[in-house]
Motif scaffolding. Structure first.
Motif, PDB file in Angstrom:
ATOM      1  N   LEU A 281      47.566  26.184  45.847  1.00 58.16           N
ATOM      2  CA  LEU A 281      46.713  26.822  44.814  1.00 58.16           C
ATOM      3  C   LEU A 281      46.032  27.301  45.167  1.00 58.16           C
ATOM      4  N   VAL A 282      45.448  27.554  44.727  1.00 56.97           N
ATOM      5  CA  VAL A 282      44.548  29.421  45.073  1.00 56.97           C
ATOM      6  C   VAL A 282      43.068  29.721  44.785  1.00 56.97           C
ATOM      7  N   HIS A 283      41.810  29.664  44.640  1.00 60.92           N
ATOM      8  CA  HIS A 283      40.543  30.276  43.960  1.00 60.92           C
ATOM      9  C   HIS A 283      40.394  31.154  44.704  1.00 60.92           C
ATOM     10  N   ALA A 284      39.971  32.165  43.953  1.00 61.35           N
ATOM     11  CA  ALA A 284      40.058  33.100  44.238  1.00 61.35           C
ATOM     12  C   ALA A 284      38.304  34.062  43.592  1.00 61.35           C
ATOM     13  N   LEU A 285      37.688  34.588  44.857  1.00 60.42           N
ATOM     14  CA  LEU A 285      36.356  34.738  44.142  1.00 60.42           C
ATOM     15  C   LEU A 285      36.031  36.039  42.778  1.00 60.42           C
ATOM     16  N   THR A 286      36.925  36.944  43.560  1.00 57.73           N
ATOM     17  CA  THR A 286      37.410  38.706  42.734  1.00 57.73           C
ATOM     18  C   THR A 286      39.163  38.678  42.268  1.00 57.73           C
ATOM     19  N   ARG A 287      39.160  39.882  41.397  1.00 60.71           N
ATOM     20  CA  ARG A 287      40.023  40.338  40.517  1.00 60.71           C
ATOM     21  C   ARG A 287      41.547  40.943  42.400  1.00 60.71           C
ATOM     22  N   ALA A 288      40.306  40.947  42.987  1.00 61.81           N
ATOM     23  CA  ALA A 288      40.532  42.006  43.639  1.00 61.81           C
ATOM     24  C   ALA A 288      41.670  41.235  44.946  1.00 61.81           C
TER      25      ALA A 288
END
Length: 161
Positions: A132-139
């Motif tokens: 399960l990963v959290h990303a700040l941006t779509r990129a």
């Protein structure tokens, strides 16, 4: 025996780098302490494949420079986002499949995602082979989903990607 010797050598080099003083007494003390720690780790079962993956050193020399470049690129991207008055973020939580199978490979992959600014491994599910990963941006999310890091870590752990 080779793993114990390798661990002793690694500890001694680490001792020398941290010491910064190269007198006969300190070098001798470092050598003795490093040897005792390596022997103790061997007898306690800490100098195993997972605790001291010396056989992955060559693969690491190929992987770590690539990871350093990715960390720098992500750092620049995150700094641009923070400095932008509009703060163009699109936080996202998502699951991604995990290619690596060994404990060293899974830990390397999870930590590599977290070391790359803008992404964090929140949870490791070994039963379903997902993170399960959290990303700040779509990129950032697309970068993890693209699978390049997964493929490189899979090669790092000694399997074909």
């Amino acid at each position: 025996m080779a793993r114990m010797a390798s661990l002793g050598l690694f500890l001694f080099v680490f001792w020398l780098l941290l010491s910064g003083h190269y007198t006969v007494w300190l070098i001798g003390a470092g050598l003795i302490v490093s040897a005792l720690l390596a022997v103790g780790a061997h007898f306690l079962g800490l100098a195993d494949e997972e605790g001291h993956p010396v056989n992955r050193l060559g693969a690491g020399l190929a992987y770590w420079p690539w990871l350093a470049v990715e960390i720098i690129k992500s750092s620049v991207d995150v700094a641009r986002i923070i400095l932008n008055p509009k703060l163009p973020i699109a936080p996202e939580m998502f699951e991604t499949k995990v290619g690596p199978r060994t404990p060293v490979g899974v830990a390397t992959y999870a930590n590599s995602i977290t070391l790359t600014p803008g992404t964090i491994t929140v949870e490791v599910d070994r039963e379903r082979d997902t993170f399960l990963v959290h990303a700040l941006t779509r990129a950032g999310a697309d970068g993890v989903r693209g699978g390049e890091m997964d493929r490189r870590v899979t090669r790092f752990e000694g399997r074909a990607a």
